[in-house]
Design an enzyme around this catalytic site. Structure first.
Site, PDB file in Angstrom:
ATOM      1  N   LYS A 166      54.930 -45.821  87.745  1.00  0.00           N
ATOM      2  CA  LYS A 166      53.847 -46.091  86.779  1.00  0.00           C
ATOM      3  C   LYS A 166      54.459 -46.842  85.595  1.00  0.00           C
ATOM      4  CE  LYS A 166      50.837 -45.300  83.397  1.00  0.00           C
ATOM      5  NZ  LYS A 166      51.374 -46.360  82.492  1.00  0.00           N
ATOM      6  N   GLY A 193      60.420 -42.588  77.500  1.00  0.00           N
ATOM      7  CA  GLY A 193      59.312 -42.881  76.582  1.00  0.00           C
ATOM      8  C   GLY A 193      59.399 -41.982  75.369  1.00  0.00           C
ATOM      9  N   SER A 194      58.245 -41.727  74.777  1.00  0.00           N
ATOM     10  CA  SER A 194      58.237 -41.001  73.503  1.00  0.00           C
ATOM     11  C   SER A 194      58.350 -39.492  73.705  1.00  0.00           C
ATOM     12  CB  SER A 194      56.935 -41.305  72.755  1.00  0.00           C
ATOM     13  OG  SER A 194      55.842 -40.800  73.499  1.00  0.00           O
ATOM     14  N   THR A 213      54.941 -37.833  74.536  1.00  0.00           N
ATOM     15  CA  THR A 213      54.548 -37.881  75.951  1.00  0.00           C
ATOM     16  C   THR A 213      55.441 -36.958  76.776  1.00  0.00           C
ATOM     17  OG1 THR A 213      53.758 -40.138  75.667  1.00  0.00           O
ATOM     18  CG2 THR A 213      54.171 -39.424  77.915  1.00  0.00           C
ATOM     19  N   GLY A 214      56.727 -36.911  76.446  1.00  0.00           N
ATOM     20  CA  GLY A 214      57.637 -36.024  77.169  1.00  0.00           C
ATOM     21  C   GLY A 214      57.170 -34.574  77.130  1.00  0.00           C
ATOM     22  N   GLU A 231      63.941 -39.018  79.120  1.00  0.00           N
ATOM     23  CA  GLU A 231      64.765 -39.765  78.154  1.00  0.00           C
ATOM     24  C   GLU A 231      63.829 -40.172  77.024  1.00  0.00           C
ATOM     25  OE1 GLU A 231      65.790 -42.219  76.028  1.00  0.00           O
ATOM     26  OE2 GLU A 231      66.661 -43.717  77.393  1.00  0.00           O
ATOM     27  N   CYS A 287      65.981 -47.777  72.834  1.00  0.00           N
ATOM     28  CA  CYS A 287      66.082 -46.317  72.644  1.00  0.00           C
ATOM     29  C   CYS A 287      67.381 -45.944  71.931  1.00  0.00           C
ATOM     30  CB  CYS A 287      65.919 -45.577  73.959  1.00  0.00           C
ATOM     31  SG  CYS A 287      67.040 -46.092  75.247  1.00  0.00           S
ATOM     32  N   GLU A 297      61.593 -41.430  64.856  1.00  0.00           N
ATOM     33  CA  GLU A 297      61.919 -42.710  65.491  1.00  0.00           C
ATOM     34  C   GLU A 297      60.809 -43.715  65.191  1.00  0.00           C
ATOM     35  OE1 GLU A 297      61.682 -42.977  69.829  1.00  0.00           O
ATOM     36  OE2 GLU A 297      63.557 -44.096  69.802  1.00  0.00           O
TER      37      GLU A 297
END
Ligand code: ADP
Length: 495
Positions: free
Chosen positions: A189, A242-243, A246-247, A265, A300, A399
């Site tokens: 995705k 990703g962020s 979302t993690g 990550e 990142c 971040e």
């Protein structure tokens, strides 16, 4: 490979075909309405993208499962899988400029960086795991003499990979190459704002001989398509970059579904620490600028917190500003551009919000601070240096994922270390010093997945990249990544 301006310009004028889903080797539309893809270069519509519904995602995971169970890939010899992955690497190299230009039109990374970091790196990653996979053995355990205990290493089954928009090919390959090399099937995705080059990569994978259903691609919004994939009962392992927000959701989806293993990550707030005894302060200043401003800060491992010894603070910031001003901000399709576009209007607005908050909290803008090149219609931002940032300020803690550097002064090594670790994140760090003992003390003391010494950001396929603390778990790259994509099985045999 010819990387010259006329070739780039010609490729950049080509119309972009509408993006489709790849399920079981067939391209098709999703059930949900297509979305428009806006180019960050000029804000214009580039093409449209299929949007996968939960039912489409279920078809993709079912295709992946069926392909896995068939054994066409999962039980193919490692040498056979290796040959296909090498062919894919050949095709990526043959289409490198096309892939890079398509990706830049989609996500805004400057082309000079994209050509190396995207197709260049992806091809290398496919080759690395192609070469590795027929050298991975099982084990025989040192059991009593009347027992033979074999430790098999098996593919996990169906892997879901949810990837971000900053380096879609590079990060996509970090997940796809070891997953496929180990014999798994994958449902990929991509991010909504950087799907196009990964769709082209999937086309090349079919051309290379990857059997239908082994790689499936579902595009669409994270909260619809990504959520359905993460909630699937038929995904064994979910890998994500990703962020943090979302993690967290992915872990909840895992808990709410089949407890699929999640490897996350999640970015960082990485300290780049400049001691007054650095061997080359001019190089440190130039590297510090590149560490935060390349790809408009959308990296990142970006060195987004600069910690500078107080005795050199003012001179160093001046050198840093000078080095930054020499970096060319502009159209990312121009070969001399060093800072391209911000990926989306939403991201640009978020970046500018950080500046407003930093100023309200007492930060000083030493450079930049505003939107740039508005006349283009694209999403550009001046590289921005904010000094007098205190550890409790938002700019020191969160971040940005944009071209914004937070600068903080320190007096002692102990204070530098405390500041470096005063973050929820733990992805990367940089230390500049000529003192060998200090360098090693800092390497030991900093909680991060990678510590660079007298450089910043270098890496290759042989070394792992992963975070500690809230930067995530598990590693991409190196042989260690194979642990995520294989299960251990013990056979305990009475002799
Ligand atoms: P960023 O904030 O940098 O865009 P995200 O974490 O939002 O990072 O996006 C990274 C990837 O995660 C993208 O592919 C995005 O579509 C996907 N994503 C976003 N939200 C969700 C969600 N709720 N469930 C699953 N995937 C998601």
């Amino acid at each position: 490979m010819t990387l010259d301006q006329p070739t780039i310009d010609r490729l950049a004028r080509l119309p972009v075909a509408p993006g489709q889903l790849l399920i079981n080797g067939a391209w098709g539309d999703g059930q949900n309405p297509r979305s428009e893809v806006l180019s960050p270069i000029d804000g214009q519509v580039l093409t449209t993208l299929a949007s996968a519904s939960a039912a489409d995602v279920a078809r993709a995971t079912a295709a992946a499962r069926a392909a896995f169970e068939s054994g066409v890939w999962s039980r193919a010899t490692p040498a056979a899988r290796k040959a296909v992955l090498h062919r894919l690497a050949d095709l990526i190299e043959a289409h490198a400029v096309e892939l890079a230009v398509l990706g830049v039109r989609d996500n805004g990374t400057d082309i000079a960086m994209a050509i190396k970091a995207e197709p260049g790196s992806a091809a290398g990653t496919f080759r690395y795991y192609a070469e590795a996979i027929d050298k991975v053995y099982g084990e025989i355990a040192p059991t009593p003499a009347n027992i033979l205990a074999l430790i098999h290493r098996e593919p996990v089954g169906v892997v879901a990979a949810i990837v971000p928009w900053n380096f879609p090919l590079m990060i996509g390959a970090w997940k796809l190459a070891p997953a496929l090399a180990a014999g798994n099937s994958v449902v990929l995705k991509p991010a909504e704002t950087a799907s196009l080059s990964l769709l082209r990569l999937a086309e090349l994978a079919l051309e290379a001989g990857l059997p239908p259903g082994v790689l499936n691609v579902v595009t669409g919004p994270g909260r619809v398509t990504g959520e359905a994939l993460a909630l699937s009962m038929d995904v064994d392992v979910l890998v994500f970059t990703g962020s943090g927000a979302t993690g967290r959701k992915l872990l909840q989806y895992s808990a709410a579904s089949n407890l699929k293993r999640c490897y996350l990550e999640l970015g960082g707030k990485s300290p780049n620490i400049i001691f007054a005894d650095a061997p080359d302060l001019a190089l440190a200043a130039k590297t510090a600028a590149f560490a935060i401003f390349r790809n408009a800060g959308q990296v990142c491992v970006a060195g987004s917190r600069l910690l500078v010894e107080a005795s050199i603070h003012d001179d160093f910031v001046a050198a840093l500003a000078e080095a930054t001003e020499k970096m060319t901000l502009g159209n990312p399709l121009q070969l001399d551009t060093q800072i391209g576009a911000v990926n989306s209007e939403t991201q640009l607005a978020a970046n500018l919000g950080f500046i407003t908050d930093a100023m309200a909290e007492g930060g000083h803008i030493a450079l930049g601070g505003t939107r740039a090149l508005t006349e283009t219609g694209g999403y550009y931002m001046q590289p921005t240096i904010v000094t007098h940032v205190a550890p409790q300020h938002r700019l020191a803690r969160e971040e940005v994922f944009g071209p914004v550097l937070a600068v903080t002064a320190f007096d002692t090594e102990a204070e530098a270390l405390a500041l470096a670790n005063a973050t929820d994140y733990g992805l990367a760090a940089g230390v500049w010093t000529a003192n060998l003992s200090r360098a090693h003390r800092m390497i030991r003391g900093i909680r991060a997945g990678v510590v660079h010494v007298n450089t910043y950001g270098g890496a290759d396929a042989t070394v792992p990249l992963g975070g500690v603390k809230q930067s995530g778990n598990g590693s991409d790259k190196s042989l260690h990544a194979l642990d995520k994509y294989t299960d251990l099985k013990t056979a305990w045999i009475q002799l």
